[in-house]
Design a protein around this motif. Structure first.
Motif, PDB file in Angstrom:
ATOM      1  N   TYR A   1      83.577 -15.776  42.519  1.00  0.00           N
ATOM      2  CA  TYR A   1      82.126 -15.753  42.405  1.00  0.00           C
ATOM      3  C   TYR A   1      81.519 -15.153  43.664  1.00  0.00           C
ATOM      4  O   TYR A   1      82.096 -15.223  44.749  1.00  0.00           O
ATOM      5  CB  TYR A   1      81.587 -17.166  42.171  1.00  0.00           C
ATOM      6  N   GLU A   2      80.338 -14.561  43.508  1.00  0.00           N
ATOM      7  CA  GLU A   2      79.648 -13.916  44.620  1.00  0.00           C
ATOM      8  C   GLU A   2      78.211 -14.411  44.674  1.00  0.00           C
ATOM      9  O   GLU A   2      77.641 -14.787  43.649  1.00  0.00           O
ATOM     10  CB  GLU A   2      79.653 -12.398  44.437  1.00  0.00           C
ATOM     11  N   ILE A   3      77.631 -14.384  45.872  1.00  0.00           N
ATOM     12  CA  ILE A   3      76.238 -14.769  46.062  1.00  0.00           C
ATOM     13  C   ILE A   3      75.465 -13.539  46.503  1.00  0.00           C
ATOM     14  O   ILE A   3      75.836 -12.882  47.486  1.00  0.00           O
ATOM     15  CB  ILE A   3      76.106 -15.891  47.100  1.00  0.00           C
ATOM     16  N   ASP A   4      74.380 -13.227  45.798  1.00  0.00           N
ATOM     17  CA  ASP A   4      73.509 -12.112  46.164  1.00  0.00           C
ATOM     18  C   ASP A   4      72.614 -12.585  47.306  1.00  0.00           C
ATOM     19  O   ASP A   4      71.761 -13.456  47.104  1.00  0.00           O
ATOM     20  CB  ASP A   4      72.671 -11.699  44.954  1.00  0.00           C
ATOM     21  N   PRO A   5      72.778 -12.031  48.511  1.00  0.00           N
ATOM     22  CA  PRO A   5      71.971 -12.489  49.651  1.00  0.00           C
ATOM     23  C   PRO A   5      70.480 -12.216  49.482  1.00  0.00           C
ATOM     24  O   PRO A   5      69.657 -12.853  50.136  1.00  0.00           O
ATOM     25  CB  PRO A   5      72.551 -11.719  50.838  1.00  0.00           C
ATOM     26  N   ASN A   6      70.131 -11.294  48.593  1.00  0.00           N
ATOM     27  CA  ASN A   6      68.712 -11.013  48.347  1.00  0.00           C
ATOM     28  C   ASN A   6      68.048 -12.095  47.495  1.00  0.00           C
ATOM     29  O   ASN A   6      66.825 -12.179  47.452  1.00  0.00           O
ATOM     30  CB  ASN A   6      68.554  -9.653  47.666  1.00  0.00           C
ATOM     31  N   LEU A   7      68.853 -12.895  46.812  1.00  0.00           N
ATOM     32  CA  LEU A   7      68.319 -13.960  45.968  1.00  0.00           C
ATOM     33  C   LEU A   7      68.582 -15.357  46.516  1.00  0.00           C
ATOM     34  O   LEU A   7      67.947 -16.313  46.100  1.00  0.00           O
ATOM     35  CB  LEU A   7      68.909 -13.858  44.552  1.00  0.00           C
ATOM     36  N   CYS A   8      69.522 -15.476  47.442  1.00  0.00           N
ATOM     37  CA  CYS A   8      69.881 -16.792  47.975  1.00  0.00           C
ATOM     38  C   CYS A   8      68.852 -17.255  49.000  1.00  0.00           C
ATOM     39  O   CYS A   8      68.604 -16.587  49.999  1.00  0.00           O
ATOM     40  CB  CYS A   8      71.266 -16.752  48.618  1.00  0.00           C
ATOM     41  N   THR A   9      68.269 -18.428  48.744  1.00  0.00           N
ATOM     42  CA  THR A   9      67.346 -19.047  49.688  1.00  0.00           C
ATOM     43  C   THR A   9      67.911 -20.359  50.223  1.00  0.00           C
ATOM     44  O   THR A   9      67.180 -21.144  50.809  1.00  0.00           O
ATOM     45  CB  THR A   9      65.978 -19.330  49.035  1.00  0.00           C
ATOM     46  N   GLU A  10      69.208 -20.598  49.998  1.00  0.00           N
ATOM     47  CA  GLU A  10      69.832 -21.871  50.343  1.00  0.00           C
ATOM     48  C   GLU A  10      69.085 -23.027  49.684  1.00  0.00           C
ATOM     49  O   GLU A  10      68.995 -24.111  50.210  1.00  0.00           O
ATOM     50  CB  GLU A  10      69.897 -22.073  51.859  1.00  0.00           C
ATOM     51  N   CYS A  11      68.490 -22.744  48.539  1.00  0.00           N
ATOM     52  CA  CYS A  11      67.715 -23.690  47.734  1.00  0.00           C
ATOM     53  C   CYS A  11      66.392 -24.098  48.384  1.00  0.00           C
ATOM     54  O   CYS A  11      65.723 -25.026  47.905  1.00  0.00           O
ATOM     55  CB  CYS A  11      68.530 -24.911  47.337  1.00  0.00           C
ATOM     56  N   VAL A  12      65.991 -23.408  49.474  1.00  0.00           N
ATOM     57  CA  VAL A  12      64.679 -23.666  50.072  1.00  0.00           C
ATOM     58  C   VAL A  12      63.627 -23.416  48.999  1.00  0.00           C
ATOM     59  O   VAL A  12      63.684 -22.427  48.269  1.00  0.00           O
ATOM     60  CB  VAL A  12      64.444 -22.757  51.304  1.00  0.00           C
ATOM     61  N   GLY A  13      62.693 -24.330  48.879  1.00  0.00           N
ATOM     62  CA  GLY A  13      61.656 -24.227  47.861  1.00  0.00           C
ATOM     63  C   GLY A  13      61.997 -24.986  46.593  1.00  0.00           C
ATOM     64  O   GLY A  13      61.120 -25.300  45.797  1.00  0.00           O
ATOM     65  N   HIS A  14      63.266 -25.282  46.404  1.00  0.00           N
ATOM     66  CA  HIS A  14      63.720 -26.010  45.224  1.00  0.00           C
ATOM     67  C   HIS A  14      64.267 -27.390  45.588  1.00  0.00           C
ATOM     68  O   HIS A  14      63.913 -28.384  44.974  1.00  0.00           O
ATOM     69  CB  HIS A  14      64.813 -25.239  44.479  1.00  0.00           C
ATOM     70  N   TYR A  15      65.178 -27.423  46.551  1.00  0.00           N
ATOM     71  CA  TYR A  15      65.884 -28.653  46.931  1.00  0.00           C
ATOM     72  C   TYR A  15      65.991 -28.750  48.453  1.00  0.00           C
ATOM     73  O   TYR A  15      65.787 -27.772  49.163  1.00  0.00           O
ATOM     74  CB  TYR A  15      67.303 -28.677  46.337  1.00  0.00           C
ATOM     75  N   ASP A  16      66.362 -29.924  48.936  1.00  0.00           N
ATOM     76  CA  ASP A  16      66.524 -30.136  50.370  1.00  0.00           C
ATOM     77  C   ASP A  16      67.816 -29.560  50.919  1.00  0.00           C
ATOM     78  O   ASP A  16      67.946 -29.352  52.121  1.00  0.00           O
ATOM     79  CB  ASP A  16      66.470 -31.627  50.701  1.00  0.00           C
ATOM     80  N   GLU A  17      68.802 -29.329  50.056  1.00  0.00           N
ATOM     81  CA  GLU A  17      70.058 -28.744  50.498  1.00  0.00           C
ATOM     82  C   GLU A  17      70.634 -27.864  49.391  1.00  0.00           C
ATOM     83  O   GLU A  17      70.309 -28.041  48.217  1.00  0.00           O
ATOM     84  CB  GLU A  17      71.050 -29.817  50.931  1.00  0.00           C
ATOM     85  N   PRO A  18      71.474 -26.906  49.756  1.00  0.00           N
ATOM     86  CA  PRO A  18      72.038 -25.986  48.765  1.00  0.00           C
ATOM     87  C   PRO A  18      72.855 -26.732  47.708  1.00  0.00           C
ATOM     88  O   PRO A  18      73.818 -27.434  48.025  1.00  0.00           O
ATOM     89  CB  PRO A  18      72.929 -25.063  49.590  1.00  0.00           C
ATOM     90  N   GLN A  19      72.485 -26.551  46.473  1.00  0.00           N
ATOM     91  CA  GLN A  19      73.145 -27.252  45.380  1.00  0.00           C
ATOM     92  C   GLN A  19      74.563 -26.764  45.145  1.00  0.00           C
ATOM     93  O   GLN A  19      75.443 -27.549  44.797  1.00  0.00           O
ATOM     94  CB  GLN A  19      72.317 -27.116  44.100  1.00  0.00           C
ATOM     95  N   CYS A  20      74.819 -25.487  45.353  1.00  0.00           N
ATOM     96  CA  CYS A  20      76.171 -24.961  45.162  1.00  0.00           C
ATOM     97  C   CYS A  20      77.147 -25.601  46.133  1.00  0.00           C
ATOM     98  O   CYS A  20      78.286 -25.903  45.774  1.00  0.00           O
ATOM     99  CB  CYS A  20      76.196 -23.438  45.283  1.00  0.00           C
ATOM    100  N   VAL A  21      76.694 -25.826  47.357  1.00  0.00           N
ATOM    101  CA  VAL A  21      77.549 -26.451  48.366  1.00  0.00           C
ATOM    102  C   VAL A  21      77.870 -27.888  47.954  1.00  0.00           C
ATOM    103  O   VAL A  21      78.995 -28.350  48.119  1.00  0.00           O
ATOM    104  CB  VAL A  21      76.877 -26.410  49.755  1.00  0.00           C
TER     105      VAL A  21
END
Length: 82
Positions: free
Chosen positions: A31-51
């Motif tokens: 799997y790959e993460i698009d850095p242009n779309l990754c916000t580390e879940c800022v704005g959605h959650y307190d911590e990255p959900q994938c992690v």
């Protein structure tokens, strides 16, 4: 700073549906993460959900895409306003 998936990925498929920005997608080998779309879940959650859901702990911060909390928040604002 965007996140990245290392080659320790076992393609378990649990991270992709957890990403609120659809930044995670299947790559050729892992799997790959698009850095242009990754916000580390800022704005959605307190911590990255994938992690949180990754069973092999293979999603560190990407040193090639360093961003401040403010920059991540601005990226979130742009993504969600589109």
């Amino acid at each position: 700073m965007a996140l990245m998936i290392t080659d320790e990925c076992i393609n378990c498929d649990v991270c992709e549906p957890e990403c609120p920005n659809s930044a995670i997608s299947p790559g050729e080998e892992i799997y790959e993460i698009d850095p242009n779309l990754c916000t580390e879940c800022v704005g959605h959650y307190d911590e990255p959900q994938c992690v949180l859901v990754c069973p092999v702990d293979c999603i560190p911060k990407d040193p090639d895409h360093e961003e401040t909390q403010e920059e991540l928040q601005e990226k979130y604002n742009i993504i969600t306003s589109a």
